[in-house]
Design a protein around this motif. Structure first.
Motif, short mmCIF file in Angstrom:
data_model
loop_
_atom_site.label_atom_id
_atom_site.label_comp_id
_atom_site.label_asym_id
_atom_site.label_seq_id
_atom_site.Cartn_x
_atom_site.Cartn_y
_atom_site.Cartn_z
N PHE A 50 0.70 -1.31 -0.06
CA PHE A 50 -0.14 -0.05 -0.09
C PHE A 50 0.88 1.04 0.00
O PHE A 50 1.73 1.51 0.75
CB PHE A 50 -0.82 0.09 1.29
CG PHE A 50 -2.17 -0.80 1.11
CD1 PHE A 50 -3.33 -0.22 0.87
CD2 PHE A 50 -2.16 -2.16 1.23
CE1 PHE A 50 -4.42 -0.93 0.85
CE2 PHE A 50 -3.37 -2.97 1.00
CZ PHE A 50 -4.42 -2.33 0.66
N GLY A 51 0.48 2.15 -0.77
CA GLY A 51 1.34 3.67 -0.75
C GLY A 51 1.28 4.30 0.60
O GLY A 51 2.56 4.42 0.92
N ARG A 52 0.55 4.20 1.33
CA ARG A 52 0.60 5.00 2.67
C ARG A 52 1.29 3.97 3.61
O ARG A 52 2.45 4.61 4.36
CB ARG A 52 -0.86 5.46 3.00
CG ARG A 52 -1.81 4.66 3.52
CD ARG A 52 -3.16 5.21 4.16
NE ARG A 52 -3.95 5.95 2.93
CZ ARG A 52 -5.01 5.16 2.50
NH1 ARG A 52 -5.16 4.05 2.77
NH2 ARG A 52 -5.62 5.89 1.53
N ASP A 53 0.55 2.65 3.90
CA ASP A 53 1.22 1.90 4.94
C ASP A 53 2.48 1.67 4.24
O ASP A 53 3.58 1.58 5.45
CB ASP A 53 0.48 0.33 4.63
CG ASP A 53 -1.09 0.59 4.80
OD1 ASP A 53 -1.62 1.53 4.19
OD2 ASP A 53 -1.63 -0.09 5.55
N ALA A 54 3.13 1.31 3.17
CA ALA A 54 4.51 0.93 3.10
C ALA A 54 5.30 2.19 3.17
O ALA A 54 6.67 2.02 3.68
CB ALA A 54 4.76 0.50 1.44
N ALA A 55 4.87 3.28 2.83
CA ALA A 55 5.85 4.46 3.05
C ALA A 55 6.25 4.67 4.45
O ALA A 55 7.31 5.03 4.91
CB ALA A 55 5.15 5.61 2.36
N ILE A 56 5.01 4.32 5.25
CA ILE A 56 5.23 4.79 6.77
C ILE A 56 6.16 3.70 7.33
O ILE A 56 7.20 3.85 8.08
CB ILE A 56 4.06 4.58 7.73
CG1 ILE A 56 2.96 5.90 7.08
CG2 ILE A 56 4.21 4.44 8.95
CD1 ILE A 56 1.70 5.66 7.77
#
Length: 394
Positions: A50-56
């Motif tokens: 996921f864009g947001r999950d992975a970035a965090i």
């Protein structure tokens, strides 16, 4: 530092080890999955990058000193970049095999924001050069600029198109624009001062000074009408209607991104603490959940009975947001408050045999959502890093 007892400090150490182990278990050659690959997670597509999950997660993996995680941080950003849209948008999620990219129903504005923040973090602390992903960064920023109001310098969006994807926030959204300001600072983008100014006047319309821009004055009038100052930023501002439910994540990010000055930061913390939003676990993401009778209620919020009062984005307890709460307290120098909150975060991740539960019911405390949630582990590590003053902090 802290006056925590030896048992509590040991729990924090245990959670750090368990967090690193979970991130390694959830890592694929193509990047970090949102959750452990259980049958339920596969059915709900949590076994995606996921864009947001992975970035965090990338921000915790980079600087961890664990070779597999350091490499996985770069691989995660690569996987998302590989499926970037031609217009620059980063997907909501991608398949770990690179076979699928999803952009949500009304778009997913925050995936691009989080990806850019993580790119800057890895450039500073990881194993890539300062120009890595330069082409992808350029068109991602251009896509975001196309969503920016040319006077307010704030991003505009549809409802249910960010992390709180079953909440009716639209127009100018607090959470999204806290991230936008952080992106502007990191990449030295134009008009950051205007973004900061209008952020603090639109989302906090209870100030004494009157905006010069006539449309800003009108929106401020609508936002103030019939309302008392909540001690927080509004969750969103639209034409003649606003969000006053008390968005904890958006307010915490306003502190973390540097948008809230010292006085406003202290008011936010005081309001969240007074609402007991961190008891017994950090943190409930809404202080005043929307009921079916509320003017902002949407029928889709009751889909699968998921976003009803005290559940999910509508007042559930999300440990990963608890990590950002601790980071914000650390940023403010409130370490005596932050360390016990970190300990409670360790405890809630431990429940169910280190289940790392996605979210809990805001009143009954029943564990809900997926087990093995990667960003729970990541934000715990980031929170501890912030308290210890690590080089690779936020």
């Amino acid at each position: 530092m802290t006056t925590l007892d030896a048992t509590t400090l040991a729990l924090i150490d245990d959670c750090s080890r368990a967090s690193l182990q979970l991130l390694e278990r959830n890592l694929t050659p193509h990047g970090i999955l949102a959750a452990s690959p259980t049958e339920a997670a596969v059915a709900r597509r949590y076994t995606r990058i996921f864009g947001r999950d992975a970035a965090i997660c990338v921000m915790a993996m980079c600087g961890s000193g664990v070779p597999a995680l350091e490499e996985g941080a770069v691989a995660s950003l690569d996987a998302l970049a590989a499926q970037q849209a031609a217009n620059g948008q980063i997907p909501k999620y991608v398949d770990p095999e690179g076979l699928d990219a999803d952009f949500w129903y009304l778009g997913c504005i925050d995936a691009t924001l989080w990806w850019l923040i993580a790119v800057d973090h890895v450039r500073r602390h990881g194993r890539v050069g300062a120009s890595h992903w330069s082409g992808e960064v350029e068109i991602a920023i251009h896509w975001l600029l196309a969503q920016e109001h040319q006077h307010f310098r704030l991003l505009q969006q549809n409802e249910a198109s960010d992390w709180a994807d079953i909440m009716p926030r639209s127009g100018y959204v607090l959470y999204t624009n806290a991230l936008w300001y952080d992106v502007k600072r990191r990449f030295a983008l134009d008009h950051a001062e205007a973004t900061e100014h209008h952020f603090n006047h639109l989302f906090n319309p209870f100030q004494q000074d009157l905006p010069e821009y006539h449309r800003a004055r009108l929106m401020r009038h609508y936002a103030r009408r019939g309302r008392d100052d909540p001690g927080l930023y509004l969750s969103f501002v639209n034409l003649s209607f606003v969000g006053n439910e008390g968005d904890v994540f958006g307010n915490v990010l306003a502190i973390q991104s540097g948008l809230a000055d010292s006085a406003m930061s202290q008011r936010i913390v005081k309001t969240i603490v007074a609402a007991r939003a961190c008891e017994p676990y950090p943190v409930r993401v809404v202080l005043h959940p929307l009921t079916r009778e509320h003017a902002l209620w949407r029928p889709y919020m009751a889909r699968h009975q998921q976003n009803i009062v005290h559940q999910y984005h509508n007042g559930g307890i999300w440990p990963f947001v608890g990590g950002f709460w601790v980071m914000a307290l650390a940023r403010m120098g409130l370490h005596e408050l932050a360390w016990p909150e970190l300990a409670r975060l360790a405890h809630v991740n431990e429940l169910g045999g280190w289940r790392f539960t996605e979210w809990f019911h805001g009143r009954t405390l029943v564990p809900m959502g997926m087990a093995g949630q990667s960003w729970n582990a990541a934000t715990f590590l980031l929170a501890r890093r912030a308290l210890q003053g690590g080089d690779a902090g936020w």
